[in-house]
Design an enzyme around this catalytic site. Structure first.
Site, PDB file in Angstrom:
ATOM      1  N   GLN A 125      -8.776   0.033   2.285  1.00 18.56           N
ATOM      2  CA  GLN A 125      -7.948   0.561   3.369  1.00 18.56           C
ATOM      3  C   GLN A 125      -6.483   0.331   3.052  1.00 18.56           C
ATOM      4  O   GLN A 125      -5.609   0.785   3.764  1.00 18.56           O
ATOM      5  CB  GLN A 125      -8.231  -0.200   4.662  1.00 18.56           C
ATOM      6  CG  GLN A 125      -9.619  -0.082   5.159  1.00 18.56           C
ATOM      7  CD  GLN A 125      -9.804  -0.958   6.395  1.00 18.56           C
ATOM      8  OE1 GLN A 125      -9.537  -0.559   7.505  1.00 18.56           O
ATOM      9  NE2 GLN A 125     -10.273  -2.161   6.188  1.00 18.56           N
ATOM     10  N   HIS A 143      -6.909   5.058   3.006  1.00 22.25           N
ATOM     11  CA  HIS A 143      -5.744   5.335   3.852  1.00 22.25           C
ATOM     12  C   HIS A 143      -4.523   5.711   3.025  1.00 22.25           C
ATOM     13  O   HIS A 143      -3.392   5.585   3.487  1.00 22.25           O
ATOM     14  CB  HIS A 143      -5.434   4.127   4.748  1.00 22.25           C
ATOM     15  CG  HIS A 143      -6.459   3.917   5.824  1.00 22.25           C
ATOM     16  ND1 HIS A 143      -6.622   2.737   6.508  1.00 22.25           N
ATOM     17  CD2 HIS A 143      -7.383   4.766   6.352  1.00 22.25           C
ATOM     18  CE1 HIS A 143      -7.596   2.855   7.396  1.00 22.25           C
ATOM     19  NE2 HIS A 143      -8.080   4.068   7.312  1.00 22.25           N
TER      20      HIS A 143
HETATM   21  P1  NAD Z   1      -6.697  -6.241   9.702  1.00 26.16           P
HETATM   22  O1  NAD Z   1      -5.283  -6.731   9.787  1.00 26.16           O
HETATM   23  O2  NAD Z   1      -7.251  -5.553  10.897  1.00 26.16           O
HETATM   24  O3  NAD Z   1      -7.682  -7.483   9.362  1.00 26.16           O
HETATM   25  C1  NAD Z   1      -7.439  -8.337   8.276  1.00 26.16           C
HETATM   26  C2  NAD Z   1      -8.574  -9.349   8.231  1.00 26.16           C
HETATM   27  O4  NAD Z   1      -8.426 -10.151   7.069  1.00 26.16           O
HETATM   28  C3  NAD Z   1      -8.578 -10.304   9.442  1.00 26.16           C
HETATM   29  O5  NAD Z   1      -9.902 -10.483   9.877  1.00 26.16           O
HETATM   30  C4  NAD Z   1      -7.999 -11.606   8.854  1.00 26.16           C
HETATM   31  O6  NAD Z   1      -8.482 -12.761   9.483  1.00 26.16           O
HETATM   32  C5  NAD Z   1      -8.478 -11.525   7.422  1.00 26.16           C
HETATM   33  N1  NAD Z   1      -7.625 -12.217   6.456  1.00 26.16           N
HETATM   34  C6  NAD Z   1      -6.273 -12.347   6.429  1.00 26.16           C
HETATM   35  N2  NAD Z   1      -5.867 -12.987   5.323  1.00 26.16           N
HETATM   36  C7  NAD Z   1      -7.004 -13.299   4.633  1.00 26.16           C
HETATM   37  C8  NAD Z   1      -7.250 -13.960   3.401  1.00 26.16           C
HETATM   38  N3  NAD Z   1      -6.255 -14.452   2.643  1.00 26.16           N
HETATM   39  N4  NAD Z   1      -8.537 -14.099   2.986  1.00 26.16           N
HETATM   40  C9  NAD Z   1      -9.566 -13.612   3.735  1.00 26.16           C
HETATM   41  N5  NAD Z   1      -9.381 -12.976   4.912  1.00 26.16           N
HETATM   42  C10 NAD Z   1      -8.123 -12.815   5.345  1.00 26.16           C
HETATM   43  O7  NAD Z   1      -6.786  -5.369   8.418  1.00 26.16           O
HETATM   44  P2  NAD Z   1      -7.677  -4.101   8.135  1.00 26.16           P
HETATM   45  O8  NAD Z   1      -9.062  -4.349   8.614  1.00 26.16           O
HETATM   46  O9  NAD Z   1      -7.471  -3.775   6.704  1.00 26.16           O
HETATM   47  O10 NAD Z   1      -7.027  -2.954   9.035  1.00 26.16           O
HETATM   48  C11 NAD Z   1      -5.620  -2.752   9.000  1.00 26.16           C
HETATM   49  C12 NAD Z   1      -5.182  -1.344   8.683  1.00 26.16           C
HETATM   50  O11 NAD Z   1      -3.772  -1.377   8.421  1.00 26.16           O
HETATM   51  C13 NAD Z   1      -5.794  -0.826   7.418  1.00 26.16           C
HETATM   52  O12 NAD Z   1      -6.366   0.364   7.735  1.00 26.16           O
HETATM   53  C14 NAD Z   1      -4.639  -0.624   6.419  1.00 26.16           C
HETATM   54  O13 NAD Z   1      -4.496   0.735   6.105  1.00 26.16           O
HETATM   55  C15 NAD Z   1      -3.383  -1.020   7.122  1.00 26.16           C
HETATM   56  N6  NAD Z   1      -2.678  -2.154   6.484  1.00 26.16           N
HETATM   57  C16 NAD Z   1      -2.564  -2.204   5.120  1.00 26.16           C
HETATM   58  C17 NAD Z   1      -1.926  -3.269   4.527  1.00 26.16           C
HETATM   59  C18 NAD Z   1      -1.838  -3.291   3.019  1.00 26.16           C
HETATM   60  O14 NAD Z   1      -1.889  -2.238   2.386  1.00 26.16           O
HETATM   61  N7  NAD Z   1      -1.731  -4.453   2.400  1.00 26.16           N
HETATM   62  C19 NAD Z   1      -1.391  -4.294   5.303  1.00 26.16           C
HETATM   63  C20 NAD Z   1      -1.513  -4.211   6.716  1.00 26.16           C
HETATM   64  C21 NAD Z   1      -2.171  -3.127   7.280  1.00 26.16           C
END
Ligand code: NAD
Ligand code: ZN
Length: 301
Positions: A125, A143
């Site tokens: 994602q 995404h």
């Molecule tokens: P989310 O923010 O909804 O959930 C992230 C999950 O990962 C949470 O349950 C959290 O507790 C867990 N987490 C955080 N750090 C962690 C780690 N170091 N090790 C293990 N678990 C960890 O994210 P999502 O489910 O990907 O949904 C968010 C949406 O927003 C996605 O669709 C994405 O497109 C976008 N997004 C992308 C980025 C990116 O590209 N890095 C960042 C933020 C949001």
């Protein structure tokens, strides 16, 4: 009498095993698998300095207004592509300077499993392209990616750096245009309310239906339709999300697939028993440990 911990374990289907034993169990399943895929979310990139949305320190968790604004972005493009680009190029990006972020050991671990011929694809994602930077070859960016632009008419994608966006802004010449059909280009990133591009949606469904092991890393599993992919692997059928929302299985449970979560906290996949087990912790610590055990198991064969 049940203790609070017992209730928690039952509710979230958490195996009463320590982390090292769960890592061992995951590695054994991974080695046995014929077609393993990884699914990743924002959590795998937090240790590269990119914040997630819904974790304890998430952008939405800390700033609900930012979530409301994000829901408008796609409508702005539909109304006025030039305005969309002006806002995008003059406002600091919500997720910070993604271009400077580097992959962490979690990304490298998945890339290593692919090089060993075990993981066949990474469905992510994330829009940060860190899996690609870490060397994963078959990455389905569900995404989209900040590094690309996409034509909303013909679907063609272009490298963002092939367009001088700063100069288009300066010359009041936005939006960038598709070289195939001359329509306005949008960032390849899929915004809220925007349909998932057909090519990547179809390939992802195919992978979810084909896999016999799914390694789910760092996702809260609440963003649809991505969150329906594990359910599709478990029940081998597509559900729009409503059945899952009410925790109702929509088909027969497929026992031939192993679904493993690596996440900082339990998710709806854990509580609804879509996943077989959760390894609770940080992806940058747990995934490399899994790879180490996989390597030692493979070398014993
Ligand atoms: P989310 O923010 O909804 O959930 C992230 C999950 O990962 C949470 O349950 C959290 O507790 C867990 N987490 C955080 N750090 C962690 C780690 N170091 N090790 C293990 N678990 C960890 O994210 P999502 O489910 O990907 O949904 C968010 C949406 O927003 C996605 O669709 C994405 O497109 C976008 N997004 C992308 C980025 C990116 O590209 N890095 C960042 C933020 C949001
Ligand atoms: Zn086009």
């Amino acid at each position: 009498m049940l203790t609070d911990e017992d209730v928690y374990i039952v509710k979230y289907n958490i195996a009463v095993m320590d982390t090292d034993s769960l890592i061992q169990k995951a590695a054994e399943h991974i080695v046995k698998s014929k077609y393993a895929v990884a699914l990743t979310g924002a959590g795998i990139s937090t240790e590269s300095g990119i914040r997630d949305f819904r974790g304890p320190d998430g952008l939405w968790t800390k700033n609900p207004d930012a979530e409301r604004i994000a829901y408008e972005t796609y409508h702005v493009f539909e109304r006025d592509p030039a305005e969309y680009w002006k806002i995008r190029l003059t406002t600091p990006y919500l997720l910070g300077d993604i271009d400077k972020a580097l992959p962490n050991p979690g990304h490298y671990a998945l890339s290593e499993l692919e090089q060993m011929g075990i993981i066949k694809s990474v469905l992510t994602q994330n829009i940060d392209s860190l899996h690609v930077k870490a060397g994963s070859g078959r990455v389905l960016e569900y995404h989209g990616s900040v590094m690309k632009l996409r034509c909303m008419r013909c679907g063609a994608r272009f490298n963002r750096d092939d367009y001088d966006l700063a100069s288009l802004l300066e010359r009041d010449n936005l939006p960038p245009l598709c070289t195939s059909c001359n329509s306005p280009l949008k960032s390849d990133v899929v915004h809220f309310n925007e349909p998932i591009p057909q090519d990547v949606a179809a390939s992802s469904i195919n992978e979810a239906q084909k896999c016999d092991l799914m390694l789910i890393c760092g996702t809260s599993a609440v963003v649809y339709p991505f969150a329906s992919l594990p359910r599709m692997a478990r029940y081998r059928e597509y559900d729009s999300g409503m059945a899952a929302f009410f925790d109702m299985p929509s088909g027969e449970r497929n026992q031939d697939v192993t679904i493993i979560e690596v996440n900082a906290e339990p998710t709806p996949l854990t509580s609804s028993k879509i996943s077989d087990f959760l390894i609770q912790g940080k992806t940058a610590e747990i995934l490399p440990k899994i790879v180490e055990v996989v390597k030692s198991l493979v070398s014993q064969v």
